[in-house]
Design an enzyme around this catalytic site. Structure first.
Site, PDB file in Angstrom:
ATOM      1  N   CYS A 193       4.257  -1.319 -13.367  1.00 32.68           N
ATOM      2  CA  CYS A 193       5.320  -1.197 -14.360  1.00 32.68           C
ATOM      3  C   CYS A 193       6.014   0.137 -14.140  1.00 32.68           C
ATOM      4  CB  CYS A 193       4.758  -1.289 -15.780  1.00 32.68           C
ATOM      5  SG  CYS A 193       6.036  -1.169 -17.066  1.00 32.68           S
ATOM      6  N   GLY A 194       7.237   0.078 -13.627  1.00 38.67           N
ATOM      7  CA  GLY A 194       7.954   1.303 -13.299  1.00 38.67           C
ATOM      8  C   GLY A 194       8.326   2.130 -14.501  1.00 38.67           C
TER       9      GLY A 194
ATOM     10  N   ASN B  12       4.491  -5.565  -8.048  1.00 41.76           N
ATOM     11  CA  ASN B  12       4.416  -6.870  -8.697  1.00 41.76           C
ATOM     12  C   ASN B  12       5.543  -7.746  -8.149  1.00 41.76           C
ATOM     13  OD1 ASN B  12       6.573  -5.688 -10.006  1.00 41.76           O
ATOM     14  ND2 ASN B  12       5.718  -5.815 -12.039  1.00 41.76           N
TER      15      ASN B  12
ATOM     16  N   GLU C  11      11.006 -10.822 -17.829  1.00 49.28           N
ATOM     17  CA  GLU C  11       9.769 -10.230 -17.336  1.00 49.28           C
ATOM     18  C   GLU C  11       8.590 -11.172 -17.557  1.00 49.28           C
ATOM     19  OE1 GLU C  11       7.569  -5.867 -17.418  1.00 49.28           O
ATOM     20  OE2 GLU C  11       9.390  -6.221 -18.573  1.00 49.28           O
TER      21      GLU C  11
ATOM     22  N   ASN D  18       0.501  -6.924 -20.279  1.00 42.96           N
ATOM     23  CA  ASN D  18       1.730  -7.420 -20.883  1.00 42.96           C
ATOM     24  C   ASN D  18       1.477  -7.864 -22.319  1.00 42.96           C
ATOM     25  OD1 ASN D  18       3.546  -6.956 -18.814  1.00 42.96           O
ATOM     26  ND2 ASN D  18       3.306  -8.984 -17.900  1.00 42.96           N
TER      27      ASN D  18
ATOM     28  N   ASN E  66      12.210  -0.262 -23.039  1.00 42.63           N
ATOM     29  CA  ASN E  66      11.002  -0.992 -22.637  1.00 42.63           C
ATOM     30  C   ASN E  66       9.824  -0.179 -23.197  1.00 42.63           C
ATOM     31  OD1 ASN E  66       9.547  -1.736 -19.352  1.00 42.63           O
ATOM     32  ND2 ASN E  66       9.073  -2.590 -21.338  1.00 42.63           N
TER      33      ASN E  66
ATOM     34  N   ASN F  39       8.587 -12.374 -11.900  1.00 46.97           N
ATOM     35  CA  ASN F  39       9.620 -11.709 -12.691  1.00 46.97           C
ATOM     36  C   ASN F  39      10.980 -12.168 -12.174  1.00 46.97           C
ATOM     37  OD1 ASN F  39       7.973  -9.620 -14.305  1.00 46.97           O
ATOM     38  ND2 ASN F  39       7.269  -9.293 -12.207  1.00 46.97           N
TER      39      ASN F  39
END
Length: 269
Positions: free
Chosen positions: A74-75, A149, A200, A65, A13, A182
């Site tokens: 966003c982890g 989120n 996502e 995004n 990612n 998501n």
């Protein structure tokens, strides 16, 4: 104006990282973020991350995004930020304050407390978010949770049998989810392991989603399917997720710097 950036990724990612904490940069906008994220004519990324000064935490992390939309959390990017920052920090996001720290093999992030109320997702109308009486073709009776989120999670026997490229965008944009959603499809391997694929919001199919792993793990724990600490395996690799007795979600996993470069702002503005 020439702008420096760092390209990073967490389990595939990938992110463009821009640091405005000590260097003045033009204000980021959705059109510029979308142009930079384009993999053909821009630098290319799933998310563009902007680090900024902040009074309420050590610094602020803004997340755009690849479609240009700004999102709350966003982890995977949080782990990349921990690696880039190089020290423990409290970071303000639009989804709340998170705590992160680099480790010898990546980073560890306290993602905060999960929220299960239908108004926190949010949903268009009230329902039980642990066992939602809704479905889309082969995907039925999901759970929903906000971990900074919003996520909806479907448990299936075989995640690879789900046409997530088709059902993902349908569910993401369903009127039930006024802020979009998501979409996660997960299979329980055993009490300590989950397999996961994620569509996502604003990105599409992704090799890894840190918040998706957190959301899926805590829902599986709340349903009694797994123990309070699990390994979540995504196409890009593994994340360790723990839901503590203090109601905090702890995520640990790798992050990597790919390269550094620069670009002319006027070419994308």
């Amino acid at each position: 104006m020439r702008i420096s950036f760092t390209k990073m990724h967490g389990l595939g990612n990938d992110f463009i990282m821009l640091d405005r904490r000590e260097t003045a940069l033009p204000a980021m906008t959705p059109p510029v973020a979308k142009a930079l994220a384009d993999r053909t004519t821009g630098i290319g990324c799933d998310q563009l991350i902007v680090l900024e000064p902040c009074d309420s935490a050590d610094f602020r992390m803004r997340i755009f995004n690849s479609d240009g939309g700004e999102v709350e959390a966003c982890g995977n990017a949080a782990r990349a930020v921990a690696l880039l920052h190089g020290a423990p920090a409290r970071v303000q996001t639009d989804g709340g304050v998170i705590a992160l720290e680099p480790t010898t093999d990546g980073a560890r992030v306290d993602m905060g407390e999960p929220r299960f109320d239908w108004t926190d997702i949010p949903l268009a109308y009230a329902m039980d978010t642990l066992a939602m009486p809704v479905g889309w073709e082969m995907l039925e009776n999901p759970s929903a949770v906000n971990v900074g989120n919003p996520h909806v999670i479907f448990f299936v026997d075989d995640i690879d049998a789900v046409p997530l490229d088709i059902l993902g965008p349908q569910i993401e944009n369903d009127p039930l989810f006024p802020e979009r959603i998501n979409v996660n499809v997960a299979s329980i391997v055993n009490r300590e392991a989950i397999r996961l694929r994620v569509w996502e919001r604003g990105v599409g199919l992704t090799r890894a989603c840190g918040t998706g792993a957190c959301a899926t793990a805590v829902v599986a724990m709340k349903r009694g399917l797994v123990d309070r600490k699990v390994t979540v395996t995504l196409p890009g690799g593994d994340l360790s997720i723990e839901w503590t007795e203090a109601d905090r979600i702890l995520m640990a996993g790798p992050a990597t710097e790919s390269f550094r470069g620069s670009f002319e702002w006027d070419q994308f503005a």
